[in-house]
Design a protein around this motif. Structure first.
Motif, PDB file in Angstrom:
ATOM      1  N   TYR A  77       0.826  -1.202   0.000  1.00 23.63           N
ATOM      2  CA  TYR A  77       0.000   0.000   0.000  1.00 23.63           C
ATOM      3  C   TYR A  77       0.867   1.261   0.000  1.00 23.63           C
ATOM      4  O   TYR A  77       1.940   1.303   0.628  1.00 23.63           O
ATOM      5  CB  TYR A  77      -0.932   0.015   1.220  1.00 23.63           C
ATOM      6  CG  TYR A  77      -1.940  -1.111   1.181  1.00 23.63           C
ATOM      7  CD1 TYR A  77      -3.170  -0.958   0.564  1.00 23.63           C
ATOM      8  CD2 TYR A  77      -1.631  -2.352   1.738  1.00 23.63           C
ATOM      9  CE1 TYR A  77      -4.089  -2.001   0.506  1.00 23.63           C
ATOM     10  CE2 TYR A  77      -2.534  -3.413   1.689  1.00 23.63           C
ATOM     11  CZ  TYR A  77      -3.758  -3.231   1.070  1.00 23.63           C
ATOM     12  OH  TYR A  77      -4.653  -4.266   1.007  1.00 23.63           O
ATOM     13  N   TYR A  79       0.659   5.334   0.839  1.00 28.21           N
ATOM     14  CA  TYR A  79      -0.087   6.321   1.622  1.00 28.21           C
ATOM     15  C   TYR A  79       0.312   7.702   1.107  1.00 28.21           C
ATOM     16  O   TYR A  79       1.493   8.055   1.120  1.00 28.21           O
ATOM     17  CB  TYR A  79       0.239   6.181   3.109  1.00 28.21           C
ATOM     18  CG  TYR A  79      -0.126   4.824   3.675  1.00 28.21           C
ATOM     19  CD1 TYR A  79      -1.287   4.650   4.415  1.00 28.21           C
ATOM     20  CD2 TYR A  79       0.682   3.704   3.445  1.00 28.21           C
ATOM     21  CE1 TYR A  79      -1.637   3.399   4.934  1.00 28.21           C
ATOM     22  CE2 TYR A  79       0.344   2.453   3.946  1.00 28.21           C
ATOM     23  CZ  TYR A  79      -0.813   2.314   4.692  1.00 28.21           C
ATOM     24  OH  TYR A  79      -1.155   1.074   5.194  1.00 28.21           O
ATOM     25  N   TYR A  91      -4.928   9.446   1.326  1.00 25.83           N
ATOM     26  CA  TYR A  91      -5.321   8.422   0.369  1.00 25.83           C
ATOM     27  C   TYR A  91      -4.517   7.145   0.653  1.00 25.83           C
ATOM     28  O   TYR A  91      -3.301   7.202   0.850  1.00 25.83           O
ATOM     29  CB  TYR A  91      -5.044   8.873  -1.059  1.00 25.83           C
ATOM     30  CG  TYR A  91      -5.745  10.144  -1.472  1.00 25.83           C
ATOM     31  CD1 TYR A  91      -7.133  10.223  -1.466  1.00 25.83           C
ATOM     32  CD2 TYR A  91      -5.011  11.252  -1.875  1.00 25.83           C
ATOM     33  CE1 TYR A  91      -7.776  11.380  -1.857  1.00 25.83           C
ATOM     34  CE2 TYR A  91      -5.645  12.420  -2.268  1.00 25.83           C
ATOM     35  CZ  TYR A  91      -7.031  12.485  -2.251  1.00 25.83           C
ATOM     36  OH  TYR A  91      -7.666  13.633  -2.635  1.00 25.83           O
ATOM     37  N   ILE A  92      -5.191   6.019   0.633  1.00 21.51           N
ATOM     38  CA  ILE A  92      -4.518   4.728   0.763  1.00 21.51           C
ATOM     39  C   ILE A  92      -4.772   3.960  -0.531  1.00 21.51           C
ATOM     40  O   ILE A  92      -5.927   3.752  -0.927  1.00 21.51           O
ATOM     41  CB  ILE A  92      -5.020   3.942   1.982  1.00 21.51           C
ATOM     42  CG1 ILE A  92      -4.828   4.778   3.259  1.00 21.51           C
ATOM     43  CG2 ILE A  92      -4.275   2.607   2.097  1.00 21.51           C
ATOM     44  CD1 ILE A  92      -5.328   4.096   4.524  1.00 21.51           C
ATOM     45  N   ASP A  94      -3.871   0.627  -3.058  1.00 23.21           N
ATOM     46  CA  ASP A  94      -3.349  -0.726  -3.252  1.00 23.21           C
ATOM     47  C   ASP A  94      -2.464  -0.699  -4.498  1.00 23.21           C
ATOM     48  O   ASP A  94      -2.928  -0.424  -5.603  1.00 23.21           O
ATOM     49  CB  ASP A  94      -4.514  -1.697  -3.437  1.00 23.21           C
ATOM     50  CG  ASP A  94      -4.063  -3.154  -3.573  1.00 23.21           C
ATOM     51  OD1 ASP A  94      -2.892  -3.382  -3.926  1.00 23.21           O
ATOM     52  OD2 ASP A  94      -4.886  -4.050  -3.358  1.00 23.21           O
ATOM     53  N   ALA A 123      -0.061   4.579  11.182  1.00 22.47           N
ATOM     54  CA  ALA A 123       0.285   5.656  10.255  1.00 22.47           C
ATOM     55  C   ALA A 123       0.121   6.976  10.981  1.00 22.47           C
ATOM     56  O   ALA A 123      -0.817   7.146  11.783  1.00 22.47           O
ATOM     57  CB  ALA A 123      -0.600   5.625   9.018  1.00 22.47           C
ATOM     58  N   VAL A 142      -3.700   1.253  10.792  1.00 22.65           N
ATOM     59  CA  VAL A 142      -3.759   0.740   9.425  1.00 22.65           C
ATOM     60  C   VAL A 142      -3.445  -0.757   9.404  1.00 22.65           C
ATOM     61  O   VAL A 142      -2.897  -1.278   8.432  1.00 22.65           O
ATOM     62  CB  VAL A 142      -2.804   1.519   8.486  1.00 22.65           C
ATOM     63  CG1 VAL A 142      -3.309   2.929   8.268  1.00 22.65           C
ATOM     64  CG2 VAL A 142      -1.376   1.518   9.026  1.00 22.65           C
ATOM     65  N   PRO A 145      -5.378  -1.861   5.985  1.00 26.13           N
ATOM     66  CA  PRO A 145      -5.324  -0.593   5.258  1.00 26.13           C
ATOM     67  C   PRO A 145      -6.628  -0.239   4.541  1.00 26.13           C
ATOM     68  O   PRO A 145      -6.865   0.927   4.236  1.00 26.13           O
ATOM     69  CB  PRO A 145      -4.184  -0.818   4.248  1.00 26.13           C
ATOM     70  CG  PRO A 145      -3.345  -1.896   4.854  1.00 26.13           C
ATOM     71  CD  PRO A 145      -4.321  -2.786   5.551  1.00 26.13           C
ATOM     72  N   ARG A 146      -7.477  -1.237   4.302  1.00 28.74           N
ATOM     73  CA  ARG A 146      -8.736  -0.953   3.626  1.00 28.74           C
ATOM     74  C   ARG A 146      -9.808  -0.450   4.595  1.00 28.74           C
ATOM     75  O   ARG A 146     -10.846   0.072   4.162  1.00 28.74           O
ATOM     76  CB  ARG A 146      -9.233  -2.203   2.896  1.00 28.74           C
ATOM     77  CG  ARG A 146      -8.308  -2.642   1.761  1.00 28.74           C
ATOM     78  CD  ARG A 146      -8.703  -3.981   1.168  1.00 28.74           C
ATOM     79  NE  ARG A 146      -7.833  -4.327   0.056  1.00 28.74           N
ATOM     80  CZ  ARG A 146      -8.065  -4.002  -1.217  1.00 28.74           C
ATOM     81  NH1 ARG A 146      -9.168  -3.338  -1.535  1.00 28.74           N
ATOM     82  NH2 ARG A 146      -7.215  -4.360  -2.163  1.00 28.74           N
ATOM     83  N   PRO A 148      -9.098   1.771   7.606  1.00 32.74           N
ATOM     84  CA  PRO A 148      -8.301   2.526   8.574  1.00 32.74           C
ATOM     85  C   PRO A 148      -9.189   3.148   9.652  1.00 32.74           C
ATOM     86  O   PRO A 148     -10.335   3.534   9.393  1.00 32.74           O
ATOM     87  CB  PRO A 148      -7.638   3.595   7.709  1.00 32.74           C
ATOM     88  CG  PRO A 148      -8.580   3.777   6.554  1.00 32.74           C
ATOM     89  CD  PRO A 148      -9.166   2.415   6.286  1.00 32.74           C
TER      90      PRO A 148
END
Length: 743
Positions: A77, A79, A91-92, A94, A123, A142, A145-146, A148
């Motif tokens: 990911y 960031y 913004y995160i 993939d 993060a 995180v 991460p999907r 957060p």
């Protein structure tokens, strides 16, 4: 800051003023979110290929700061922060498939999302205040991460927020870039961050305005950004809550950011079109030694931007360069990095390698993230040496130029033989491309035939190495062709090749005989102030000439309360003040002829431009005379015997060394060092200020030089015993030493 903010940038007297200016340039507009692949432009690249890109926000306009800011890669990911006034989000993305990257989450942030770092499952986003709220840090879980989760928000003790953050040992080190010093925040309980330490630099001569911080092996590198009182501060953080200053390095332009590896630190300023990255040996962090500088080759000029953030991994330096994109340097010789890749496009804020050669770029004009693939060449050109740096038209047939390219294999690259090493001069008509021939110890050699009708000026030679995998490395050197004679503008009147194209506030007599410097007449000027422009339809290459020289007789002029005499070339990139500057070049109280000689480099553009206009203007009231306006050839004298040697080194400072022996009789050796390639003049003057011998003229690469001089003057005769002045001049340096000749 990124983007095309304004054509000119104001001078800032403090970093606080700098940040206020940044925020006032932000343009408010609705957030425009996209998660689509857009077609890439065709950039200039070396060993780097486009893979994919993802636009995250609206594209930036010409006069605004683009929304996206820095990037940090952790796992699969990326960031990415936001900087625009209506887009306070993290913004995160993939990036597991770099060709089809996907936005998977956004996190609202109070204040700007200026910087982001990730350590394990945590993060931290740093930012400055906006109308929407205070700046500080936002701590985010995180672990997924999907999905957060914001754990806490911490308002920094500094009311202007946080510019940069570094995570280590469950601590967040906060650099404010406006308030002095550093703040340490304990994140042991990320839901309840608390200040656990602060730091101020007590060593005088520094501003304490820390822009960035980088930590490696208990050593912190703090970037003090303010010019003239900035630099690099090195500190011990073995106790994570106690920052102890170990040493400092003063940097005239200040320091924006730094990265370290293997006992060396690499650090640069921001908004520096010269774009130098400094290198220091910090194997003993209490006694750092600056060992050199590097620059991105062929970088874009013409704006106030320049270099930004460095990142080091696996022996490679990835350098985010606002104007010139991603630049990649090999660090296996850490004091002498070699640029082996680049991807020039848009406006680059941050870069970080991912895996399998993929590098991720926070691209400002895209307002998103771009993925590229870097494949290093198997070999690189370590140095280029040529047999002649100067040629003179009119002194017989041109000799052939011998070139030697020294190559070396690069560790970490896929093995491959060298397929070819070629030389070309794309901007020089009459020079054909040639293939260099392999010699011993990785050297490739060749002869270049210089045509007798070659044009005047500086000529670049490009050497391209291609390996068996199709990867390339290139290096550049060059030589200068000088005329045998000066270009006369005025001598017994105006030369036929020039015409007067502007005359304001004065009358000019080109046949004045009441005061004459040379020949039978001079130029008489009578006016209440004056402005004279001479122009030619046959442009003159400035790089082929050493200086502009003329004589002036002040006569009975009234200098007035603020006298001024100025000269500039073309459209005034730089005005040279003959009178009116800190050190006047003539004495207006002396009613006699006085000579003025202005080095071509003083007129800007590094002395590499075509001269079409010479403008002479000022405030003198009354009558005075000028004579012998001419462009002085840079050709070395025919009679002076000089043997020049160059060593492949990376000096830390350009300097003229002490000649030895001194006093001398038969010959003396004059050492000088150049930190970067430059036009160089090394001239001997008598004590009356007359040049008696030109020892070195023309373009030289960075390195250490030794000029061996036999004491003869321009006419080939031995000079008389006495004291002489030796002057080294480059585009940024003028240095003089005395030498004593005994016959």
């Amino acid at each position: 800051m990124p983007g095309d903010i304004a054509p000119t940038r104001p001078a800032f007297h403090s970093q606080q003023a700098h940040m206020r200016w940044i925020r006032t340039t932000l343009v408010s507009s609705p957030v425009w979110m996209m998660a689509t692949i857009v077609l890439a432009q065709t950039p200039k690249t070396l060993n780097v290929e486009f893979v994919g890109e993802l636009q995250l926000n609206r594209p930036a306009g010409q006069l605004e700061v683009p929304p996206t800011s820095d990037i940090y890669v952790s796992g699969d990911y990326a960031y990415i922060g936001t900087f625009a006034i209506d887009a306070h989000e993290l913004y995160i993305v993939d990036v597991s498939d770099p060709a089809q990257m996907a936005l998977v989450a956004t996190v609202p942030i109070t204040g700007t999302a200026h910087d982001v770092k990730v350590d394990g499952d945590i993060a931290v986003v740093a930012g400055h205040p906006t109308d929407a709220g205070l700046g500080g840090i936002t701590v985010i879980d995180v672990s997924d991460p999907r999905e957060p989760q914001v754990l806490s928000k911490f308002t920094a003790p500094c009311g202007d927020g946080v510019h940069n953050v570094f995570l280590r040992a469950r601590r967040a080190y906060l650099a404010h870039a406006s308030c002095p010093g550093l703040t340490v925040v304990d994140l042991t309980d990320p839901s309840n961050p608390a200040v656990s330490g602060t730091w101020l630099n007590t060593i005088p001569g520094f501003s304490n305005i820390i822009h960035d911080i980088f930590v490696l092996d208990d050593i912190a590198y703090l970037s003090d950004i303010v010019s003239d009182v900035g630099g690099l501060v090195i500190a011990d953080v073995s106790d994570p809550d106690v920052v102890s200053t170990l040493s400092t390095i003063s940097v005239p332009e200040g320091t924006h950011s730094a990265a370290a590896a293997d006992g060396y630190v690499y650090y640069n300023a921001e908004f520096n079109p010269g774009s130098a990255m400094r290198i220091a040996d910090v194997r003993d962090p209490s006694n750092p030694v600056e060992v050199g500088q590097i620059r991105a080759g062929d970088f874009v000029t013409g704006s106030f931007l320049g270099s930004h953030n460095p990142f080091i991994q696996d022996g490679l330096l990835y350098w985010a360069h606002y104007d010139s994109g991603l630049r990649i340097f090999d660090l296996h010789n850490p004091a002498e990095p070699i640029e082996i890749g680049y991807y020039v496009t848009g406006n680059t804020w941050g870069v970080q390698p991912y895996r399998d050669g993929i590098v991720l770029i926070s691209e400002n004009t895209l307002s998103g993230v771009r993925a590229v693939r870097f494949t290093p060449p198997a070999h690189a050109i370590r140095s280029l040496d040529i047999s002649e740096y100067t040629f003179v038209l009119g002194r017989g047939a041109m000799p052939d130029l011998q070139i030697t390219a020294r190559t070396e294999p690069l560790p970490g690259a896929a093995p491959a033989p060298i397929a070819s090493v070629s030389l070309s001069a794309p901007n020089t008509p009459g020079l054909s491309e040639i293939q260099l021939t392999a010699a011993e110890d990785g050297q490739f050699v060749g002869l270049v035939e210089i045509p007798d009708d070659i044009i005047l000026g500086r000529h670049a030679l490009q050497v391209l190495l291609e390996d068996g995998n199709g990867r390339t490395h290139q290096a550049t050197t060059g030589f200068t062709v000088y005329p045998q004679d000066d270009v006369v503008i005025t001598s017994d009147g105006l030369d036929p090749r020039w015409e007067q194209t502007t005359l304001l506030s004065a009358q000019v007599n080109y046949e004045a005989t009441d005061e004459v410097f040379a020949g039978s007449s001079a130029i008489g000027i009578d006016g209440f102030g004056f402005n004279v422009q001479w122009s030619t339809t046959d442009p003159v290459p400035a790089s082929a000439y050493r200086s502009l020289r003329f004589a002036i007789h002040p006569g009975d002029t009234d200098p007035g309360p603020r006298p001024a005499i100025n000269v500039y070339l073309n459209e005034r990139p730089t005005t040279v003040k003959v009178v009116g500057g800190a050190v006047p070049l003539i004495d207006l109280e002396k009613a006699e002829w006085q000579e003025v000689e202005i080095p071509m480099s003083d007129f800007g553009f590094g002395g590499d431009f075509d001269i079409e206009h010479v403008v002479f203007w000022g405030t003198l009231r009354g009558s005075f005379h000028v004579d012998e306006f001419r462009l002085v050839t840079g050709a070395p004298s025919r009679g002076t015997a000089v043997l020049e040697e160059r060593q492949q080194t990376q000096p830390t400072n350009s300097a003229l060394g002490r000649n030895y022996p001194n006093p001398f009789n038969a010959e003396t050796i004059i050492p000088f060092e150049l930190t970067e390639a430059a036009d160089v003049t090394l001239t001997v003057f008598n004590l009356s200020g007359q040049g008696v011998a030109d020892l070195v003229q023309g373009f030289r690469l960075a390195g250490t030089y030794h000029a061996r001089w036999d004491g003869r003057g321009e006419d080939g005769h031995h000079l008389a015993s006495g004291t002489y002045l030796l002057r080294l001049q480059t585009g940024t340096l003028t240095q003089t030493r005395k030498l004593l000749l005994l016959r």
